[in-house]
Motif scaffolding. Structure first.
Motif, mmCIF file in Angstrom:
data_model
loop_
_atom_site.group_PDB
_atom_site.id
_atom_site.type_symbol
_atom_site.label_atom_id
_atom_site.label_comp_id
_atom_site.label_asym_id
_atom_site.label_seq_id
_atom_site.Cartn_x
_atom_site.Cartn_y
_atom_site.Cartn_z
ATOM 1 N N THR A 166 16.812 38.376 19.413
ATOM 2 C CA THR A 166 17.915 39.274 19.059
ATOM 3 C C THR A 166 18.988 38.496 18.308
ATOM 4 N N PRO A 167 19.430 38.989 17.139
ATOM 5 C CA PRO A 167 20.468 38.285 16.381
ATOM 6 C C PRO A 167 21.697 37.992 17.237
ATOM 7 N N PHE A 168 22.208 36.801 17.086
ATOM 8 C CA PHE A 168 23.302 36.294 17.905
ATOM 9 C C PHE A 168 24.404 35.784 16.981
ATOM 10 N N ALA A 169 25.656 36.156 17.257
ATOM 11 C CA ALA A 169 26.786 35.676 16.455
ATOM 12 C C ALA A 169 27.354 34.418 17.095
ATOM 13 N N ARG A 170 27.345 33.325 16.360
ATOM 14 C CA ARG A 170 27.850 32.071 16.928
ATOM 15 C C ARG A 170 29.339 32.169 17.237
ATOM 16 N N PRO A 171 29.755 31.732 18.439
ATOM 17 C CA PRO A 171 31.176 31.774 18.812
ATOM 18 C C PRO A 171 31.968 30.600 18.236
ATOM 19 N N ASN A 172 31.252 29.594 17.699
ATOM 20 C CA ASN A 172 31.928 28.428 17.130
ATOM 21 C C ASN A 172 31.015 27.778 16.086
ATOM 22 N N ASP A 173 31.554 26.782 15.391
ATOM 23 C CA ASP A 173 30.750 26.043 14.420
ATOM 24 C C ASP A 173 29.795 25.110 15.154
ATOM 25 N N GLY A 174 28.632 24.882 14.565
ATOM 26 C CA GLY A 174 27.665 24.015 15.216
ATOM 27 C C GLY A 174 26.866 23.180 14.237
ATOM 28 N N ILE A 175 26.493 21.989 14.682
ATOM 29 C CA ILE A 175 25.607 21.110 13.926
ATOM 30 C C ILE A 175 24.406 20.811 14.814
ATOM 31 N N VAL A 176 23.208 21.032 14.300
ATOM 32 C CA VAL A 176 21.981 20.806 15.054
ATOM 33 C C VAL A 176 21.130 19.786 14.292
ATOM 34 N N PHE A 177 20.578 18.822 15.005
ATOM 35 C CA PHE A 177 19.711 17.818 14.386
ATOM 36 C C PHE A 177 18.363 17.835 15.090
ATOM 37 N N PHE A 178 17.290 18.143 14.339
ATOM 38 C CA PHE A 178 15.960 18.269 14.905
ATOM 39 C C PHE A 178 15.252 16.919 14.977
ATOM 40 N N THR A 179 14.719 16.603 16.151
ATOM 41 C CA THR A 179 13.933 15.378 16.322
ATOM 42 C C THR A 179 12.460 15.679 16.582
ATOM 43 N N GLU A 180 12.138 16.954 16.769
ATOM 44 C CA GLU A 180 10.751 17.320 17.052
ATOM 45 C C GLU A 180 10.585 18.822 16.912
ATOM 46 N N GLY A 181 9.419 19.257 16.399
ATOM 47 C CA GLY A 181 9.101 20.674 16.376
ATOM 48 C C GLY A 181 9.455 21.377 15.076
ATOM 49 N N SER A 182 9.476 22.712 15.145
ATOM 50 C CA SER A 182 9.718 23.545 13.971
ATOM 51 C C SER A 182 10.161 24.928 14.429
ATOM 52 N N ILE A 183 11.295 25.389 13.916
ATOM 53 C CA ILE A 183 11.801 26.730 14.233
ATOM 54 C C ILE A 183 12.156 27.437 12.932
ATOM 55 N N THR A 184 11.703 28.676 12.780
ATOM 56 C CA THR A 184 12.051 29.482 11.613
ATOM 57 C C THR A 184 13.208 30.402 11.982
ATOM 58 N N TYR A 185 14.316 30.247 11.277
ATOM 59 C CA TYR A 185 15.522 31.021 11.547
ATOM 60 C C TYR A 185 15.649 32.171 10.552
ATOM 61 N N ASP A 186 16.246 33.252 11.029
ATOM 62 C CA ASP A 186 16.567 34.402 10.179
ATOM 63 C C ASP A 186 18.084 34.520 10.153
ATOM 64 N N PHE A 187 18.683 34.114 9.031
ATOM 65 C CA PHE A 187 20.128 34.198 8.858
ATOM 66 C C PHE A 187 20.458 35.483 8.114
ATOM 67 N N GLU A 188 20.535 36.590 8.838
ATOM 68 C CA GLU A 188 20.867 37.887 8.252
ATOM 69 C C GLU A 188 19.947 38.204 7.074
ATOM 70 N N GLY A 189 18.646 38.008 7.274
ATOM 71 C CA GLY A 189 17.666 38.318 6.243
ATOM 72 C C GLY A 189 17.204 37.119 5.440
ATOM 73 N N GLU A 190 17.925 36.010 5.547
ATOM 74 C CA GLU A 190 17.550 34.784 4.845
ATOM 75 C C GLU A 190 16.767 33.895 5.812
ATOM 76 N N LYS A 191 15.483 33.702 5.543
ATOM 77 C CA LYS A 191 14.615 32.943 6.448
ATOM 78 C C LYS A 191 14.492 31.487 5.989
ATOM 79 N N ILE A 192 14.770 30.561 6.914
ATOM 80 C CA ILE A 192 14.686 29.130 6.631
ATOM 81 C C ILE A 192 14.045 28.436 7.829
ATOM 82 N N THR A 193 13.145 27.507 7.561
ATOM 83 C CA THR A 193 12.484 26.757 8.632
ATOM 84 C C THR A 193 13.078 25.363 8.745
#
Length: 272
Positions: free
Chosen positions: A36-63
């Motif tokens: 379910t789409p979620f509105a972030r309550p604050n700014d965030g920085i994420v750094f991936f060290t393993e795996g793969s997630i495909t995000y849907d940013f209001e219709g814009e899909k990025i892995t």
């Protein structure tokens, strides 16, 4: 959105003041999901060290994959889907600012891959250690290191990207598309003529910056605008198709269902 023509201008885009660091943590899981789409309550920085997630940013899909930095501005609606059976591991830093902070103003895109993976692992481990310490001196040091990290991410983008000149051109191309998407005859050739570049150069720029071809980028902009009109305006499907640059309502409905999974009217009824 300011146009940035040099690294000096990039450094002066805004005055960033971090008022509070909300959380710093490391997550390693096989079960992460956000359907379910979620509105972030604050700014965030994420750094991936393993795996793969495909995000849907209001219709814009990025892995996002191992080694990628994911930038999530406050208020952004997003959902995400993991690969089944794959463990995802990542660092997260959530923070608040009292300024008109914008990753976009910095010229940073939602996902990009900086060089020197091991260096970034060390940087995030240091942030986590300071957060877990909890004493006053550690909090002060943590905020300083977060400022340094954001500055470093900015420098790494310019360093790893297309240089200051092409960096500026990338943003101007995006602005141009945002202003002309409603023209049904907008083409790759039009954009190339506007910026005096070849189709291959345009493709390389868009793939590097947005991980998608020019045509895909234009289509996603049009779909995003159409979704907004379907929810908030009382236009007919044919009018929305015309306003969003689709040559016919039939073509609009076909592309919309392909991209979103439902027809325009079904989407409108779901959102009402």
């Amino acid at each position: 959105m300011p146009q940035i023509n040099s690294e000096a201008e990039l450094q002066g885009v805004f005055d960033l003041t971090i008022t509070k660091i909300e959380d710093v943590y490391f997550c390693s899981t096989f079960t992460w999901a956000r359907s379910t789409p979620f509105a972030r309550p604050n700014d965030g920085i994420v750094f991936f060290t393993e795996g793969s997630i495909t995000y849907d940013f209001e219709g814009e899909k990025i892995t996002a994959n191992k080694g990628d930095v994911l930038l999530l501005p406050k208020g952004l609606f997003y959902s995400g889907k993991r690969k089944v059976g794959v463990k995802n591991s990542f660092f997260v830093v959530d923070f608040e600012t009292d300024s008109e902070f914008s990753f976009e103003a910095l010229g940073l895109f939602k996902v990009f891959t900086p060089k020197h993976y091991e260096l970034f692992v060390t940087r995030f481990e240091e942030l986590l250690k300071l957060w877990q310490s909890g004493d006053l001196s550690a909090k002060i040091a943590l905020k300083g290191k977060l400022y340094s990290l954001i500055a470093d991410l900015t420098n790494k983008y310019v360093e790893n990207g297309l240089g200051a000149e092409s960096f500026s051109k990338t943003k101007r191309i995006a602005d141009y598309i945002d202003k002309t998407y409603s023209k049904s005859d907008l083409s790759v050739e039009d954009i190339c003529k506007e910026f005096y570049i070849s189709p291959s150069t345009l493709r390389r720029i868009m793939l590097s910056a947005y991980h998608k071809t020019p045509i895909k980028y234009i289509t996603e902009i049009r779909i995003k605008k159409a979704k907004n009109m379907l929810v908030y305006d009382n236009y007919s499907v044919s009018t929305i198709a015309e306003k969003c640059g689709f040559s016919s309502s039939h073509y609009f409905s076909r592309i919309f269902k392909k991209e979103v999974g439902v027809t325009p009217m079904e989407y409108k009824n779901i959102k009402i």
